[in-house]
Design a protein around this motif. Structure first.
Motif, PDB file in Angstrom:
ATOM      1  N   VAL A 146       2.222   2.537   2.499  1.00 55.03           N
ATOM      2  CA  VAL A 146       1.873   3.219   3.744  1.00 55.03           C
ATOM      3  C   VAL A 146       2.841   2.742   4.810  1.00 55.03           C
ATOM      4  O   VAL A 146       3.025   1.531   4.999  1.00 55.03           O
ATOM      5  CB  VAL A 146       0.419   2.901   4.182  1.00 55.03           C
ATOM      6  CG1 VAL A 146       0.131   3.451   5.565  1.00 55.03           C
ATOM      7  CG2 VAL A 146      -0.570   3.446   3.166  1.00 55.03           C
TER       8      VAL A 146
ATOM      9  N   ARG B 137      -5.416  10.168   8.902  1.00 55.63           N
ATOM     10  CA  ARG B 137      -5.788   9.642   7.579  1.00 55.63           C
ATOM     11  C   ARG B 137      -6.744   8.467   7.718  1.00 55.63           C
ATOM     12  O   ARG B 137      -7.706   8.344   6.956  1.00 55.63           O
ATOM     13  CB  ARG B 137      -4.545   9.190   6.806  1.00 55.63           C
ATOM     14  CG  ARG B 137      -3.713  10.316   6.244  1.00 55.63           C
ATOM     15  CD  ARG B 137      -2.481   9.805   5.503  1.00 55.63           C
ATOM     16  NE  ARG B 137      -2.823   8.945   4.382  1.00 55.63           N
ATOM     17  CZ  ARG B 137      -1.961   8.094   3.829  1.00 55.63           C
ATOM     18  NH1 ARG B 137      -0.738   7.973   4.282  1.00 55.63           N
ATOM     19  NH2 ARG B 137      -2.340   7.348   2.809  1.00 55.63           N
ATOM     20  N   LEU B 138      -6.485   7.591   8.678  1.00 53.67           N
ATOM     21  CA  LEU B 138      -7.329   6.410   8.854  1.00 53.67           C
ATOM     22  C   LEU B 138      -8.723   6.768   9.336  1.00 53.67           C
ATOM     23  O   LEU B 138      -9.705   6.147   8.937  1.00 53.67           O
ATOM     24  CB  LEU B 138      -6.673   5.427   9.823  1.00 53.67           C
ATOM     25  CG  LEU B 138      -5.348   4.836   9.353  1.00 53.67           C
ATOM     26  CD1 LEU B 138      -4.778   3.924  10.412  1.00 53.67           C
ATOM     27  CD2 LEU B 138      -5.506   4.118   8.027  1.00 53.67           C
TER      28      LEU B 138
ATOM     29  N   VAL C  93     -11.744   3.327   3.830  1.00 54.09           N
ATOM     30  CA  VAL C  93     -11.291   2.378   2.811  1.00 54.09           C
ATOM     31  C   VAL C  93      -9.810   2.075   3.013  1.00 54.09           C
ATOM     32  O   VAL C  93      -9.387   0.914   2.948  1.00 54.09           O
ATOM     33  CB  VAL C  93     -11.573   2.913   1.386  1.00 54.09           C
ATOM     34  CG1 VAL C  93     -10.968   2.006   0.335  1.00 54.09           C
ATOM     35  CG2 VAL C  93     -13.075   3.071   1.167  1.00 54.09           C
ATOM     36  N   LEU C  94      -9.019   3.100   3.287  1.00 53.95           N
ATOM     37  CA  LEU C  94      -7.598   2.888   3.576  1.00 53.95           C
ATOM     38  C   LEU C  94      -7.436   2.031   4.827  1.00 53.95           C
ATOM     39  O   LEU C  94      -6.604   1.122   4.856  1.00 53.95           O
ATOM     40  CB  LEU C  94      -6.868   4.227   3.739  1.00 53.95           C
ATOM     41  CG  LEU C  94      -5.385   4.132   4.100  1.00 53.95           C
ATOM     42  CD1 LEU C  94      -4.598   3.396   3.019  1.00 53.95           C
ATOM     43  CD2 LEU C  94      -4.815   5.529   4.332  1.00 53.95           C
ATOM     44  N   LEU C  95      -8.233   2.288   5.836  1.00 55.12           N
ATOM     45  CA  LEU C  95      -8.182   1.487   7.059  1.00 55.12           C
ATOM     46  C   LEU C  95      -8.456   0.017   6.744  1.00 55.12           C
ATOM     47  O   LEU C  95      -7.728  -0.874   7.195  1.00 55.12           O
ATOM     48  CB  LEU C  95      -9.187   2.010   8.079  1.00 55.12           C
ATOM     49  CG  LEU C  95      -9.341   1.193   9.353  1.00 55.12           C
ATOM     50  CD1 LEU C  95      -8.034   1.084  10.110  1.00 55.12           C
ATOM     51  CD2 LEU C  95     -10.435   1.781  10.219  1.00 55.12           C
ATOM     52  N   CYS C  96      -9.471  -0.249   5.940  1.00 55.94           N
ATOM     53  CA  CYS C  96      -9.796  -1.624   5.560  1.00 55.94           C
ATOM     54  C   CYS C  96      -8.663  -2.251   4.755  1.00 55.94           C
ATOM     55  O   CYS C  96      -8.319  -3.422   4.964  1.00 55.94           O
ATOM     56  CB  CYS C  96     -11.106  -1.645   4.775  1.00 55.94           C
ATOM     57  SG  CYS C  96     -11.667  -3.311   4.413  1.00 55.94           S
ATOM     58  N   ASP C  97      -8.078  -1.490   3.842  1.00 56.87           N
ATOM     59  CA  ASP C  97      -6.953  -1.994   3.051  1.00 56.87           C
ATOM     60  C   ASP C  97      -5.769  -2.362   3.942  1.00 56.87           C
ATOM     61  O   ASP C  97      -5.103  -3.382   3.729  1.00 56.87           O
ATOM     62  CB  ASP C  97      -6.519  -0.980   2.002  1.00 56.87           C
ATOM     63  CG  ASP C  97      -7.481  -0.867   0.834  1.00 56.87           C
ATOM     64  OD1 ASP C  97      -8.333  -1.769   0.661  1.00 56.87           O
ATOM     65  OD2 ASP C  97      -7.374   0.125   0.089  1.00 56.87           O
ATOM     66  N   ILE C  98      -5.504  -1.542   4.947  1.00 56.31           N
ATOM     67  CA  ILE C  98      -4.402  -1.825   5.871  1.00 56.31           C
ATOM     68  C   ILE C  98      -4.720  -3.066   6.692  1.00 56.31           C
ATOM     69  O   ILE C  98      -3.861  -3.938   6.872  1.00 56.31           O
ATOM     70  CB  ILE C  98      -4.100  -0.601   6.762  1.00 56.31           C
ATOM     71  CG1 ILE C  98      -3.436   0.488   5.920  1.00 56.31           C
ATOM     72  CG2 ILE C  98      -3.213  -0.998   7.954  1.00 56.31           C
ATOM     73  CD1 ILE C  98      -3.226   1.802   6.641  1.00 56.31           C
TER      74      ILE C  98
ATOM     75  N   ASP D   6     -10.454   8.128   6.228  1.00 58.17           N
ATOM     76  CA  ASP D   6     -10.522   7.260   5.053  1.00 58.17           C
ATOM     77  C   ASP D   6     -10.717   5.800   5.477  1.00 58.17           C
ATOM     78  O   ASP D   6      -9.757   5.044   5.608  1.00 58.17           O
ATOM     79  CB  ASP D   6      -9.234   7.402   4.235  1.00 58.17           C
ATOM     80  CG  ASP D   6      -9.292   6.702   2.897  1.00 58.17           C
ATOM     81  OD1 ASP D   6     -10.225   5.906   2.664  1.00 58.17           O
ATOM     82  OD2 ASP D   6      -8.380   6.934   2.079  1.00 58.17           O
TER      83      ASP D   6
ATOM     84  N   LEU E 226       0.791  -1.237   0.000  1.00 56.30           N
ATOM     85  CA  LEU E 226       0.000   0.000   0.000  1.00 56.30           C
ATOM     86  C   LEU E 226       0.819   1.280   0.000  1.00 56.30           C
ATOM     87  O   LEU E 226       0.243   2.371  -0.047  1.00 56.30           O
ATOM     88  CB  LEU E 226      -0.929   0.019   1.228  1.00 56.30           C
ATOM     89  CG  LEU E 226      -1.888  -1.155   1.357  1.00 56.30           C
ATOM     90  CD1 LEU E 226      -2.580  -1.120   2.701  1.00 56.30           C
ATOM     91  CD2 LEU E 226      -2.894  -1.136   0.218  1.00 56.30           C
TER      92      LEU E 226
ATOM     93  N   LEU F 122      -0.778   9.477  10.131  1.00 51.14           N
ATOM     94  CA  LEU F 122      -1.483   8.281   9.682  1.00 51.14           C
ATOM     95  C   LEU F 122      -2.804   8.075  10.419  1.00 51.14           C
ATOM     96  O   LEU F 122      -3.813   7.729   9.797  1.00 51.14           O
ATOM     97  CB  LEU F 122      -0.601   7.036   9.832  1.00 51.14           C
ATOM     98  CG  LEU F 122      -1.232   5.735   9.360  1.00 51.14           C
ATOM     99  CD1 LEU F 122      -1.654   5.814   7.889  1.00 51.14           C
ATOM    100  CD2 LEU F 122      -0.298   4.566   9.583  1.00 51.14           C
TER     101      LEU F 122
END
Length: 80
Positions: free
Chosen positions: A30, A43-44, A49-54, A47, A28, A40
């Motif tokens: 990140v 950001r989480l 979606v970014l949290l889920c991706d992480i 966002d 990612l 960070l």
């Protein structure tokens, strides 16, 4: 280690170690270490979606073992 359940009842264990940090950075771009002195966390919060991706990247070895795709993982993340 922290464990949580998704909406399908699957249990996921999140472990933050060097391997996990490298995996998130590789997949990612990140840096999880930015949560300590960077932005960070903000950001989480902004966002999900970014949290889920992480979360998926952190749980990827488990997801691979269970044959859960990124899309399936994302569909199972909803609610509280």
């Amino acid at each position: 280690m922290t464990t949580f359940n998704d909406n399908t009842g699957r249990a996921w264990t999140v472990t933050i170690n060097v391997d996990a940090i490298k995996r998130v950075k590789s997949l990612l771009s990140v840096n999880l270490l930015d949560a300590i002195e960077g932005t960070l966390l903000e950001r989480l919060v902004a966002d999900p979606v970014l949290l889920c991706d992480i979360l998926y990247a952190l749980c990827k070895p488990q997801a691979d073992a269970q044959k859960v795709s990124d899309e399936d993982f994302g569909r199972s993340m909803a609610g509280d």
